[in-house]
Design a protein around this motif. Structure first.
Motif, PDB file in Angstrom:
ATOM      1  N   GLN A 115       0.853  -1.177   0.000  1.00  0.00           N
ATOM      2  CA  GLN A 115       0.000   0.000   0.000  1.00  0.00           C
ATOM      3  C   GLN A 115       0.892   1.231   0.000  1.00  0.00           C
ATOM      4  O   GLN A 115       2.101   1.137   0.184  1.00  0.00           O
ATOM      5  CB  GLN A 115      -0.900  -0.028   1.238  1.00  0.00           C
ATOM      6  N   ARG A 116       0.306   2.368  -0.257  1.00  0.00           N
ATOM      7  CA  ARG A 116       1.072   3.625  -0.268  1.00  0.00           C
ATOM      8  C   ARG A 116       0.449   4.603   0.703  1.00  0.00           C
ATOM      9  O   ARG A 116      -0.776   4.679   0.838  1.00  0.00           O
ATOM     10  CB  ARG A 116       1.066   4.244  -1.673  1.00  0.00           C
ATOM     11  N   SER A 117       1.299   5.356   1.375  1.00  0.00           N
ATOM     12  CA  SER A 117       0.809   6.414   2.258  1.00  0.00           C
ATOM     13  C   SER A 117       0.380   7.593   1.392  1.00  0.00           C
ATOM     14  O   SER A 117       0.578   7.586   0.171  1.00  0.00           O
ATOM     15  CB  SER A 117       1.909   6.846   3.233  1.00  0.00           C
ATOM     16  N   ALA A 118      -0.145   8.611   2.032  1.00  0.00           N
ATOM     17  CA  ALA A 118      -0.563   9.816   1.298  1.00  0.00           C
ATOM     18  C   ALA A 118       0.617  10.460   0.582  1.00  0.00           C
ATOM     19  O   ALA A 118       0.455  11.081  -0.468  1.00  0.00           O
ATOM     20  CB  ALA A 118      -1.215  10.803   2.256  1.00  0.00           C
ATOM     21  N   LYS A 119       1.819  10.293   1.133  1.00  0.00           N
ATOM     22  CA  LYS A 119       3.013  10.872   0.524  1.00  0.00           C
ATOM     23  C   LYS A 119       3.710   9.905  -0.434  1.00  0.00           C
ATOM     24  O   LYS A 119       4.770  10.225  -0.970  1.00  0.00           O
ATOM     25  CB  LYS A 119       3.998  11.304   1.610  1.00  0.00           C
ATOM     26  N   GLY A 120       3.137   8.716  -0.635  1.00  0.00           N
ATOM     27  CA  GLY A 120       3.701   7.773  -1.592  1.00  0.00           C
ATOM     28  C   GLY A 120       4.670   6.758  -1.013  1.00  0.00           C
ATOM     29  O   GLY A 120       5.268   5.974  -1.750  1.00  0.00           O
ATOM     30  N   THR A 121       4.838   6.754   0.297  1.00  0.00           N
ATOM     31  CA  THR A 121       5.742   5.793   0.937  1.00  0.00           C
ATOM     32  C   THR A 121       5.124   4.400   0.902  1.00  0.00           C
ATOM     33  O   THR A 121       3.935   4.238   1.168  1.00  0.00           O
ATOM     34  CB  THR A 121       5.986   6.199   2.413  1.00  0.00           C
ATOM     35  N   ARG A 122       5.944   3.408   0.565  1.00  0.00           N
ATOM     36  CA  ARG A 122       5.464   2.028   0.568  1.00  0.00           C
ATOM     37  C   ARG A 122       5.163   1.600   2.000  1.00  0.00           C
ATOM     38  O   ARG A 122       5.977   1.788   2.890  1.00  0.00           O
ATOM     39  CB  ARG A 122       6.520   1.085  -0.009  1.00  0.00           C
ATOM     40  N   LEU A 123       4.008   0.981   2.193  1.00  0.00           N
ATOM     41  CA  LEU A 123       3.623   0.452   3.501  1.00  0.00           C
ATOM     42  C   LEU A 123       3.242  -1.018   3.332  1.00  0.00           C
ATOM     43  O   LEU A 123       2.294  -1.350   2.616  1.00  0.00           O
ATOM     44  CB  LEU A 123       2.446   1.243   4.086  1.00  0.00           C
ATOM     45  N   TYR A 124       4.002  -1.866   3.990  1.00  0.00           N
ATOM     46  CA  TYR A 124       3.794  -3.313   3.885  1.00  0.00           C
ATOM     47  C   TYR A 124       2.974  -3.809   5.072  1.00  0.00           C
ATOM     48  O   TYR A 124       3.158  -3.373   6.199  1.00  0.00           O
ATOM     49  CB  TYR A 124       5.144  -4.035   3.844  1.00  0.00           C
TER      50      TYR A 124
END
Length: 163
Positions: A54-63
């Motif tokens: 998934q991606r955070s609002a800022k585009g960071t990958r979140l596993y």
């Protein structure tokens, strides 16, 4: 505090938070460490479509925890089983197809059970309606004996004994 004072007890409160296995909570460095892989490997797997963080609002990958488990499975297939990434892709595709087929089968079995129950209710309703309409047959003894007929003249007489 003097020697006479009782020791102070500190109470520690632990708060537990339950997070869905599908919720993205780990950044790439943490997920890589949990899966015992290099972060670049996770980026490559994402590029190949093996994993979709998934991606955070800022585009960071979140596993998510599910993503980490999937990464471990991929590592097991490539390391222990000797599959290449194309083989891993195929295995994952087949597993997804199997999951969908299993879910479909369960839905069909559920619908079949529901339809069977409906059919049994209808059959019982029909049986009840027939019971209400049909007068039960009870054999009755002859109230009046049947009249005896005389054979035509010149004919033979046959004797019939009646009970």
């Amino acid at each position: 505090m003097s020697d006479q004072d009782p020791p102070r007890r500190t109470t520690r409160t632990t708060t537990r938070i339950t997070i869905s296995d599908d919720r993205g909570v780990f950044m790439i460095s943490v997920a890589a460490e949990l899966a015992e892989m290099h972060p670049q490997t996770l980026r490559m797997y994402e590029q190949r479509g093996l994993i979709e963080p998934q991606r955070s609002a800022k585009g960071t990958r979140l596993y998510s925890q599910s993503d980490v488990e999937k990464l471990r499975r991929i590592q097991e297939m490539t390391g222990d089983l000797g599959l290449n990434l194309a083989g891993v892709e195929r295995v994952l595709e087949l597993e997804e197809q199997l999951e969908r087929a299993t879910a479909r089968l369960q839905a069909l079995e559920q619908r079949s059970s529901e339809m069977r129950a409906e059919m049994e209710q209808e059959i019982e309703a029909v049986r009840r309606s027939f019971r209400a309409e049909i007068v039960p047959y009870r054999p009755q003894p002859d109230i009046l004996p049947a009249p005896r007929r005389e054979p035509p003249s010149g004919g033979r007489r046959i004797r019939i004994d009646r009970d």
